[in-house]
Design an enzyme around this catalytic site. Structure first.
Site, PDB file in Angstrom:
ATOM      1  N   CYS A 160      -6.857  -2.061  -3.445  1.00 18.47           N
ATOM      2  CA  CYS A 160      -6.785  -1.708  -2.137  1.00 18.47           C
ATOM      3  C   CYS A 160      -7.595  -0.599  -1.335  1.00 18.47           C
ATOM      4  O   CYS A 160      -8.438  -1.204  -0.470  1.00 18.47           O
ATOM      5  CB  CYS A 160      -5.326  -1.090  -1.621  1.00 18.47           C
ATOM      6  SG  CYS A 160      -3.895  -2.303  -2.512  1.00 18.47           S
ATOM      7  N   ASP A 161      -7.608   0.715  -1.928  1.00 21.80           N
ATOM      8  CA  ASP A 161      -8.196   1.404  -1.540  1.00 21.80           C
ATOM      9  C   ASP A 161     -10.198   1.970  -1.820  1.00 21.80           C
ATOM     10  O   ASP A 161     -11.071   3.159  -1.233  1.00 21.80           O
ATOM     11  CB  ASP A 161      -8.061   2.626  -1.026  1.00 21.80           C
ATOM     12  CG  ASP A 161      -6.404   1.996  -0.289  1.00 21.80           C
ATOM     13  OD1 ASP A 161      -6.592   1.501   1.100  1.00 21.80           O
ATOM     14  OD2 ASP A 161      -5.046   2.460  -0.399  1.00 21.80           O
ATOM     15  N   CYS A 212      -2.782   2.828  -4.589  1.00 23.09           N
ATOM     16  CA  CYS A 212      -3.823   1.485  -5.239  1.00 23.09           C
ATOM     17  C   CYS A 212      -5.452   1.493  -4.922  1.00 23.09           C
ATOM     18  O   CYS A 212      -5.796   1.672  -3.625  1.00 23.09           O
ATOM     19  CB  CYS A 212      -3.059   0.475  -3.807  1.00 23.09           C
ATOM     20  SG  CYS A 212      -3.354  -1.118  -4.490  1.00 23.09           S
TER      21      CYS A 212
END
Ligand code: NAP
Length: 311
Positions: free
Chosen positions: A137-138, A134
């Site tokens: 997300c990261d 992701c």
């Protein structure tokens, strides 16, 4: 006997939420069951470029937020639970969850799919320690670090473009010498000075005590193995994997007709079981996109309503 809903929808990605809006708007008593975060795959997408009318670089979470509000506006109820068993035959369908039991005259399966892992040595151990599925997300964890993206489809190349805003350099590792991604997306990647390509290559092993410190990449044409080490000052790098998806259909094996893990439907989203419909990425189809998932959801809800009228 507990409450019997008109329509119970499993999954709250674009297919489930579109179904919920259509069902709610048709005054169907509707329940959406979601086991994790609302939105499915699309919440890990940084930018949706090709949803009709989407010209403002809208993110997945933003689009899902709007779909979710719309479903609520039309009266759909929501519950967080993991369904562990289903009984789909008969006029009342029974879904057993970890937290409760749910009954519906119809069920719409919109459970989507999850990211496919590489399956190489060291991958599982390094999830959250350098390995990610992701970018949204990261990506921020890898600001000014080296980033490797595995895959050559739309997801890999689009997310590489997004990651290039964060990383020092992004290298796309692809198992062939030509990308699968749409030409318009490829062009952007080829024109981006921060994006490099490692062709004909697959990741064989991911290493590191704790964080990722190196990985072994194999050239599939020559068989040559090469160990890529982290930059000395950084000590680590990011590996973002986008090599497709696996359908979330295991729960329905033996309950509805399936093909390679995907649920088989007709063009009206009907499975082989009366009153049971499937929509979105979990069903056999040729194009898995937000727009087709939403369309499936709309069709499934409309057909479910017709089925109930005929009961
Ligand atoms: P995909 O289209 O199935 O592409 C997967 C990529 O990963 C391919 O390049 C494939 O290589 C590679 N791959 C598969 N298994 C591999 C393995 N075991 N090891 C190494 N590489 C592997 O998946 P996706 O990119 O996630 O897209 C899924 C669907 O969503 C597609 O229909 C796509 O069009 C759609 N999507 C659309 C957009 C958009 O339009 N904006 C954005 C994201 C996704 P090969 O090329 O050699 O097969």
């Amino acid at each position: 006997m507990e409450k019997i809903y008109d329509i119970v929808i499993i999954g709250s990605g674009p297919a489930g939420l579109a179904a919920a809006s259509y069902a709610g708007r048709a005054r169907m008593d509707t329940l959406i069951i979601e086991k994790a975060q609302e939105g499915g795959q699309i919440v890990i997408t940084a930018e949706i470029e090709n949803y009709p009318g989407g010209i403002d670089h809208e993110s997945g979470p933003s689009l899902i937020g709007r779909m979710s509000k719309q479903a609520e506006h039309f009266g759909a109820q929501k519950v967080h639970d993991t369904i562990v068993e289903v009984e789909l035959d008969g006029d009342v369908k029974h879904l057993k969850g970890l937290n409760g039991d749910y009954y519906g005259k119809t069920v719409i399966i919109a459970t989507g799919a999850f990211p496919k892992p590489i399956g190489c040595k060291g991958e599982q151990e390094h999830i959250g320690k350098g390995v990610s599925y992701c970018a949204t997300c990261d990506a921020a964890f890898f600001e000014d670090f080296d980033i490797y993206v595995v895959g050559g489809g739309d997801s890999a190349v689009e997310e590489a473009l997004y990651l290039a805003k964060f990383g020092r350099k992004v290298t796309i590792i692809h198992r062939r010498d030509a990308l699968r991604a749409a030409k318009s997306i490829q062009e952007k990647a080829f024109a981006n000075p921060k994006i490099d390509f490692m062709w004909d290559s697959v990741v064989e092993e991911i290493k590191g005590e704790g964080l990722v410190t190196s990985m072994v990449v194999k050239n599939v044409k020559t068989g040559e193995l090469r160990e890529i080490e982290a930059n000395e000052e950084d000590g680590t790098f990011g590996i973002f994997v986008f090599i497709g998806f696996v359908p979330n259909g295991a729960l329905f094996e033996g309950k509805v007709a399936m093909e390679n893990g995907y649920i088989v439907t007709d063009e009206n989203m009907k499975t082989n079981i009366p009153g049971v419909f499937a929509a979105g990425d979990v069903r056999v189809k040729s194009l898995r996109q937000v727009v087709t998932a939403a369309a499936d959801g709309a069709i499934a809800a409309t057909q479910a309503e017709r089925y109930i009228e005929g009961l």
